[in-house]
Write a protein that holds these residues in place. Structure first.
Motif, mmCIF file in Angstrom:
data_model
loop_
_atom_site.group_PDB
_atom_site.id
_atom_site.type_symbol
_atom_site.label_atom_id
_atom_site.label_comp_id
_atom_site.label_asym_id
_atom_site.label_seq_id
_atom_site.Cartn_x
_atom_site.Cartn_y
_atom_site.Cartn_z
ATOM 1 N N GLN A 24 -19.877 3.762 6.617
ATOM 2 C CA GLN A 24 -18.749 4.395 7.298
ATOM 3 C C GLN A 24 -17.818 5.073 6.291
ATOM 4 O OE1 GLN A 24 -18.163 4.880 10.648
ATOM 5 N NE2 GLN A 24 -16.581 6.200 9.754
ATOM 6 N N MET A 25 -17.597 4.423 5.155
ATOM 7 C CA MET A 25 -16.783 5.029 4.105
ATOM 8 C C MET A 25 -17.377 6.362 3.658
ATOM 9 S SD MET A 25 -15.980 3.624 0.224
ATOM 10 C CE MET A 25 -17.720 3.797 -0.249
ATOM 11 N N SER A 47 0.832 -1.206 0.000
ATOM 12 C CA SER A 47 0.000 0.000 0.000
ATOM 13 C C SER A 47 0.861 1.248 0.000
ATOM 14 C CB SER A 47 -0.918 0.029 1.227
ATOM 15 O OG SER A 47 -1.625 1.265 1.279
ATOM 16 N N LEU A 48 0.713 2.048 -1.025
ATOM 17 C CA LEU A 48 1.416 3.325 -1.086
ATOM 18 C C LEU A 48 1.035 4.201 0.103
ATOM 19 C CD1 LEU A 48 3.090 5.523 -2.582
ATOM 20 C CD2 LEU A 48 0.986 6.129 -3.794
ATOM 21 N N TRP A 49 -0.232 4.111 0.535
ATOM 22 C CA TRP A 49 -0.762 5.021 1.545
ATOM 23 C C TRP A 49 -0.263 4.703 2.947
ATOM 24 C CZ3 TRP A 49 -1.832 8.193 -1.892
ATOM 25 C CH2 TRP A 49 -2.425 7.791 -3.084
ATOM 26 N N GLN A 50 0.486 3.626 3.102
ATOM 27 C CA GLN A 50 1.090 3.308 4.389
ATOM 28 C C GLN A 50 2.561 3.717 4.444
ATOM 29 O OE1 GLN A 50 0.412 -0.868 5.117
ATOM 30 N NE2 GLN A 50 -1.818 -0.652 5.098
ATOM 31 N N GLN A 51 3.039 4.352 3.383
ATOM 32 C CA GLN A 51 4.425 4.814 3.329
ATOM 33 C C GLN A 51 4.533 6.214 3.942
ATOM 34 O OE1 GLN A 51 6.326 2.280 2.292
ATOM 35 N NE2 GLN A 51 4.349 1.268 1.908
ATOM 36 N N PRO A 52 5.749 6.685 4.243
ATOM 37 C CA PRO A 52 5.936 8.037 4.776
ATOM 38 C C PRO A 52 5.408 9.102 3.816
ATOM 39 C CG PRO A 52 7.930 6.729 5.053
ATOM 40 C CD PRO A 52 7.016 5.930 4.172
ATOM 41 N N ASN A 53 4.969 10.210 4.360
ATOM 42 C CA ASN A 53 4.394 11.284 3.551
ATOM 43 C C ASN A 53 5.325 11.758 2.440
ATOM 44 O OD1 ASN A 53 2.092 11.189 5.066
ATOM 45 N ND2 ASN A 53 2.462 13.096 6.177
ATOM 46 N N ALA A 54 6.609 11.892 2.772
ATOM 47 C CA ALA A 54 7.572 12.370 1.781
ATOM 48 C C ALA A 54 7.668 11.404 0.606
ATOM 49 C CB ALA A 54 8.945 12.551 2.430
ATOM 50 N N HIS A 98 -15.128 0.911 -3.399
ATOM 51 C CA HIS A 98 -15.228 -0.115 -2.357
ATOM 52 C C HIS A 98 -15.496 -1.436 -3.063
ATOM 53 C CE1 HIS A 98 -16.841 -2.549 0.929
ATOM 54 N NE2 HIS A 98 -16.363 -1.657 1.787
ATOM 55 N N SER A 99 -14.721 -2.466 -2.758
ATOM 56 C CA SER A 99 -14.829 -3.732 -3.488
ATOM 57 C C SER A 99 -16.127 -4.474 -3.195
ATOM 58 C CB SER A 99 -13.635 -4.632 -3.181
ATOM 59 O OG SER A 99 -13.606 -4.965 -1.806
ATOM 60 N N PHE A 100 -16.805 -4.147 -2.137
ATOM 61 C CA PHE A 100 -18.124 -4.671 -1.794
ATOM 62 C C PHE A 100 -18.148 -6.202 -1.802
ATOM 63 C CE2 PHE A 100 -22.827 -4.918 -1.945
ATOM 64 C CZ PHE A 100 -23.116 -3.988 -0.972
ATOM 65 N N GLY A 101 -17.182 -6.779 -1.139
ATOM 66 C CA GLY A 101 -17.149 -8.223 -0.973
ATOM 67 C C GLY A 101 -16.588 -9.002 -2.136
ATOM 68 N N GLU A 133 -10.623 2.045 -1.788
ATOM 69 C CA GLU A 133 -10.617 2.524 -0.412
ATOM 70 C C GLU A 133 -9.319 2.099 0.253
ATOM 71 O OE1 GLU A 133 -13.584 2.451 3.462
ATOM 72 O OE2 GLU A 133 -13.403 0.680 2.183
ATOM 73 N N GLY A 134 -8.770 2.964 1.042
ATOM 74 C CA GLY A 134 -7.454 2.748 1.643
ATOM 75 C C GLY A 134 -6.649 4.027 1.529
ATOM 76 N N ILE A 135 -6.931 4.779 0.476
ATOM 77 C CA ILE A 135 -6.352 6.116 0.339
ATOM 78 C C ILE A 135 -6.997 7.020 1.387
ATOM 79 C CG2 ILE A 135 -8.057 6.702 -1.450
ATOM 80 C CD1 ILE A 135 -6.031 8.620 -2.657
ATOM 81 N N GLN A 136 -6.190 7.782 2.095
ATOM 82 C CA GLN A 136 -6.748 8.697 3.083
ATOM 83 C C GLN A 136 -7.344 9.925 2.391
ATOM 84 O OE1 GLN A 136 -3.657 7.435 3.112
ATOM 85 N NE2 GLN A 136 -3.070 6.697 5.146
#
Length: 434
Positions: free
Chosen positions: A150-151, A62-69, A116-119, A94-97
């Motif tokens: 929630q999303m 996941s790119l979105w779990q990497q440092p901001n820089a 959202h992959s919806f299952g 979904e996963g991108i902030q």
């Protein structure tokens, strides 16, 4: 001083409020057809299926779990290329902030369709992961509805959000055991049986999801993502609160009667959530950039011809080319992640440039309109645009909603796109990469 200072504060707050005001996105239907409107203006979705997977990684990265820089550096390269291409919307799961949706929009002018992959690949029920989703299961239904609501609450006020998308050809998932693309069963009786037993409950739940999401956010349309037109009659019966019919469709150079069928049976705008061609010729067993560019240009020509106001189906609102860069993990999923596999995993006669009877011709790891370079010691990589990139760059210069636009002008624009010129522009990229 206070009588001068307070008005200044109010003006500042008003301006700041305007700059952060969420945009209104609506589906408009009238005598001229169906269209997407953003703040009252016609909006054609020149979209791209976009992700970020360095060579050697797969879906677990996941790119979105990497440092901001790191994220900003990766986005600088990717979004600059996308902006220059004329892409105005990316499809992201979904996963991108929310902050990155806004960052991409404010810095590069590119919207996000949040998926959202919806299952599609499984569902979590009471903390337990189920790899296959049974849409008739009450607990699975509750879990999926809770997730999408929630999303919606999380993202509803996010500047740069264009619309929500539910699923990813989930109707195919009713047949396939995993996420890897396979040949599809041809027996019509079996298809209908699965549609009634497993599909109807899924579409009914998708519609309920749309209803619940709209209670939270009425400013962003809700689309579903279906595989081609399979089960469209059930969709017509069960998905009356869905705004947009999204479809992953791979029919070669033409979508054929898809526009007319969707118009007749659903009365919804059609959005091509995936379409395209690989860049690998299964007959010659080598890269074929011209082949890929040909199919994509033909596809976009049909989309533009079918927008509102041009006299054809008038229900196309755009599409998302599949995809921006090669996915080196797509064939094996968890093995050979450092190998650019040439194995084709499914077959279709629609892509006749490299089709042979009883042979697969679709190469999942070669769908990028950009080739992917090696990962450097910082975890970043360089993209090398193929001919399709340069051909689509010309295609997206057309605004099909321009005053005085006609089908003839659309055809003229596309006829002036020279694939050989695109090949010449991409040739140096290929040399550098190799």
């Amino acid at each position: 001083m206070k009588y001068i200072f307070l008005p200044i504060i109010f003006i500042f707050l008003a301006l700041n409020s305007c700059s952060k005001k969420k945009e209104e996105v609506v589906v408009l239907k009238n005598e001229q057809g169906m269209r997407l409107m953003v703040n009252g203006e016609d909006f054609i979705i020149n979209g791209m299926n976009w992700d970020y997977f360095p060579v050697g990684t797969n879906f677990s990265y996941s790119l979105w779990q990497q440092p901001n820089a790191f994220i900003k550096k990766a986005l600088e390269t990717e979004m600059t290329l996308l902006k220059e291409l004329g892409v105005n919307t990316i499809r992201v799961y979904e996963g991108i902030q929310p902050k990155w949706i806004t960052y991409i929009y404010e810095k590069y002018g590119i919207y996000t369709m949040l998926n959202h992959s919806f299952g599609r690949y499984g569902v979590s029920i009471n903390g337990n992961w189920k790899p296959e989703t049974d849409y008739t299961n009450v607990n699975a239904q509750k879990s999926l509805l809770a997730e999408v609501v929630q999303m919606t609450k999380t993202y509803k006020n996010t500047p740069g959000l264009l619309l929500f998308l539910l699923g990813n050809e989930n109707n195919y998932g009713l047949f396939w055991a995993g996420s890897e693309t396979e040949d599809f069963p041809e027996e019509e009786t079996e298809k209908k049986k699965i549609g009634e037993i497993r599909g109807r409950a899924m579409y009914k739940l998708m519609n309920e999801a749309a209803v619940q999401m709209k209670k939270v956010d009425a400013s962003h349309p809700i689309a579903i993502c279906n595989g081609d037109l399979l089960f469209i009659d059930i969709i017509a019966e069960e998905c009356k609160d869905v705004d947009i019919y999204g479809t992953n469709m791979y029919r070669g150079k033409s979508f054929l009667d898809a526009f007319d069928i969707v118009k007749k049976k659903l009365n919804m705008p059609v959005l091509f959530t995936e379409f395209g061609s690989d860049a690998f010729n299964a007959i010659n067993n080598k890269e074929d950039q011209k082949m890929q560019a040909f199919y994509l240009v033909e596809n976009w020509k049909e989309i533009y011809k079918n927008v509102a106001g041009l006299g054809k189906a008038e229900n196309a609102i755009g599409g998302f080319t599949f995809q921006f860069s090669d996915g080196w993990w797509k064939y094996g999923q968890t093995i050979n992640l450092d190998v650019h596999d040439n194995d084709a995993s499914w077959a279709t006669k629609a892509y006749d440039y490299d089709y042979q009877e009883n042979h697969n011709n679709m190469n999942e790891e070669w769908f990028g309109i950009c080739a992917k370079g090696p990962t450097n010691n910082k975890g970043l990589y360089t993209l090398y645009p193929r001919a399709a990139y340069y051909a689509l760059k010309e295609a997206h210069q057309l605004n099909p909603y321009s005053e005085g636009m006609t089908t003839s002008l659309v055809l003229k624009h596309f006829n002036e796109i020279k694939l050989n010129d695109a090949l010449i522009k991409a040739a140096n990229n290929k040399v550098v990469l190799e």
